[in-house]
Design a protein around this motif. Structure first.
Motif, PDB file in Angstrom:
ATOM      1  N   VAL A  21       0.849  -1.185   0.000  1.00  0.00           N
ATOM      2  CA  VAL A  21       0.000   0.000   0.000  1.00  0.00           C
ATOM      3  C   VAL A  21       0.886   1.237   0.000  1.00  0.00           C
ATOM      4  CG1 VAL A  21      -1.940  -1.106   1.154  1.00  0.00           C
ATOM      5  CG2 VAL A  21      -0.189  -0.004   2.520  1.00  0.00           C
ATOM      6  N   LYS A  22       0.336   2.354  -0.481  1.00  0.00           N
ATOM      7  CA  LYS A  22       1.084   3.606  -0.523  1.00  0.00           C
ATOM      8  C   LYS A  22       0.554   4.541   0.550  1.00  0.00           C
ATOM      9  CE  LYS A  22       2.433   3.236  -5.238  1.00  0.00           C
ATOM     10  NZ  LYS A  22       2.630   3.819  -6.530  1.00  0.00           N
ATOM     11  N   ARG A  23       1.467   5.131   1.310  1.00  0.00           N
ATOM     12  CA  ARG A  23       1.123   6.072   2.371  1.00  0.00           C
ATOM     13  C   ARG A  23       1.761   7.422   2.064  1.00  0.00           C
ATOM     14  NH1 ARG A  23      -2.745   3.765   3.576  1.00  0.00           N
ATOM     15  NH2 ARG A  23      -2.896   2.077   5.042  1.00  0.00           N
ATOM     16  N   HIS A  24       0.972   8.473   2.146  1.00  0.00           N
ATOM     17  CA  HIS A  24       1.471   9.831   1.951  1.00  0.00           C
ATOM     18  C   HIS A  24       1.939  10.337   3.309  1.00  0.00           C
ATOM     19  CE1 HIS A  24      -0.199  10.212  -2.169  1.00  0.00           C
ATOM     20  NE2 HIS A  24      -0.995   9.270  -1.701  1.00  0.00           N
ATOM     21  N   THR A  25       3.243  10.643   3.427  1.00  0.00           N
ATOM     22  CA  THR A  25       3.800  11.035   4.721  1.00  0.00           C
ATOM     23  C   THR A  25       4.299  12.473   4.685  1.00  0.00           C
ATOM     24  OG1 THR A  25       5.955  10.167   4.107  1.00  0.00           O
ATOM     25  CG2 THR A  25       4.496   8.693   5.311  1.00  0.00           C
ATOM     26  N   LYS A  26       4.110  13.159   5.801  1.00  0.00           N
ATOM     27  CA  LYS A  26       4.629  14.514   5.956  1.00  0.00           C
ATOM     28  C   LYS A  26       6.122  14.440   6.253  1.00  0.00           C
ATOM     29  CE  LYS A  26       0.835  17.255   7.787  1.00  0.00           C
ATOM     30  NZ  LYS A  26       0.384  17.983   8.979  1.00  0.00           N
ATOM     31  N   PRO A  27       6.861  15.497   5.929  1.00  0.00           N
ATOM     32  CA  PRO A  27       8.272  15.522   6.302  1.00  0.00           C
ATOM     33  C   PRO A  27       8.425  15.490   7.825  1.00  0.00           C
ATOM     34  CG  PRO A  27       7.834  17.172   4.642  1.00  0.00           C
ATOM     35  CD  PRO A  27       6.509  16.626   5.068  1.00  0.00           C
ATOM     36  N   SER A  28       9.395  14.728   8.308  1.00  0.00           N
ATOM     37  CA  SER A  28       9.679  14.638   9.734  1.00  0.00           C
ATOM     38  C   SER A  28      11.187  14.489   9.905  1.00  0.00           C
ATOM     39  CB  SER A  28       8.954  13.437  10.345  1.00  0.00           C
ATOM     40  OG  SER A  28       9.439  12.245   9.778  1.00  0.00           O
ATOM     41  N   ARG A  56      12.709  11.899  10.988  1.00  0.00           N
ATOM     42  CA  ARG A  56      13.056  10.554  10.522  1.00  0.00           C
ATOM     43  C   ARG A  56      13.067  10.491   8.998  1.00  0.00           C
ATOM     44  NH1 ARG A  56       9.931   5.357  12.865  1.00  0.00           N
ATOM     45  NH2 ARG A  56      11.839   4.642  13.803  1.00  0.00           N
ATOM     46  N   ASN A  57      12.099  11.152   8.356  1.00  0.00           N
ATOM     47  CA  ASN A  57      11.983  11.171   6.904  1.00  0.00           C
ATOM     48  C   ASN A  57      11.887  12.636   6.468  1.00  0.00           C
ATOM     49  OD1 ASN A  57      11.551  10.571   4.259  1.00  0.00           O
ATOM     50  ND2 ASN A  57       9.523   9.683   4.539  1.00  0.00           N
ATOM     51  N   PRO A  58      13.025  13.325   6.291  1.00  0.00           N
ATOM     52  CA  PRO A  58      13.000  14.772   6.039  1.00  0.00           C
ATOM     53  C   PRO A  58      12.320  15.193   4.736  1.00  0.00           C
ATOM     54  CG  PRO A  58      15.261  13.965   6.279  1.00  0.00           C
ATOM     55  CD  PRO A  58      14.354  12.795   6.384  1.00  0.00           C
ATOM     56  N   ARG A  59      12.297  14.315   3.753  1.00  0.00           N
ATOM     57  CA  ARG A  59      11.692  14.696   2.473  1.00  0.00           C
ATOM     58  C   ARG A  59      10.192  14.430   2.433  1.00  0.00           C
ATOM     59  NH1 ARG A  59      15.103  13.760  -2.788  1.00  0.00           N
ATOM     60  NH2 ARG A  59      13.072  14.433  -3.488  1.00  0.00           N
TER      61      ARG A  59
END
Length: 112
Positions: free
Chosen positions: A41-48, A50-53
């Motif tokens: 599945v695909k999840r849309h994630t905000k920059p954080s 842990r995941n800066p982009r």
């Protein structure tokens, strides 16, 4: 639940039918399992931090545990497990351990 973390399994029903993989996580409360490379599945994630982009992350979704069966390497087919007791110790006082074996060929299902 008839599965354990690390089991080799095959999906026997649903849109992912026929795919094989290892169990990564058990969601016992929901009666579901997460299998590697199955039901992506695909999840849309905000920059954080842990995941800066941020962006779109693809990860494994869960599958209903009733739609999954253990894979027997000897039979090369999905099989049901049965519990087999192993007696340890002498006499009637020895403890008994259970292990899961294939219904057809009695091969032990190994968990890695």
């Amino acid at each position: 639940m008839h599965l354990r973390k690390g089991d080799q399994v095959v999906v026997i029903a649903g849109k992912e039918k026929g795919k094989r993989g290892r169990v990564l996580r058990l969601l016992t409360g929901a009666g579901r399992v997460v299998i590697e490379r199955v039901n992506m599945v695909k999840r849309h994630t905000k920059p954080s931090q842990r995941n800066p982009r941020g962006g779109i992350v693809e990860k494994e979704g869960s599958v209903e545990s009733s739609n999954v069966s253990l894979w027997c390497n000897k039979c090369v087919a999905p099989r049901r497990p049965k519990a087999e007791e192993i007696k340890e110790g002498k006499g009637t006082e020895g403890s008994a351990k259970k292990r899961r074996v294939c219904v057809k060929c009695s091969t032990v299902f190994e968990t890695s």
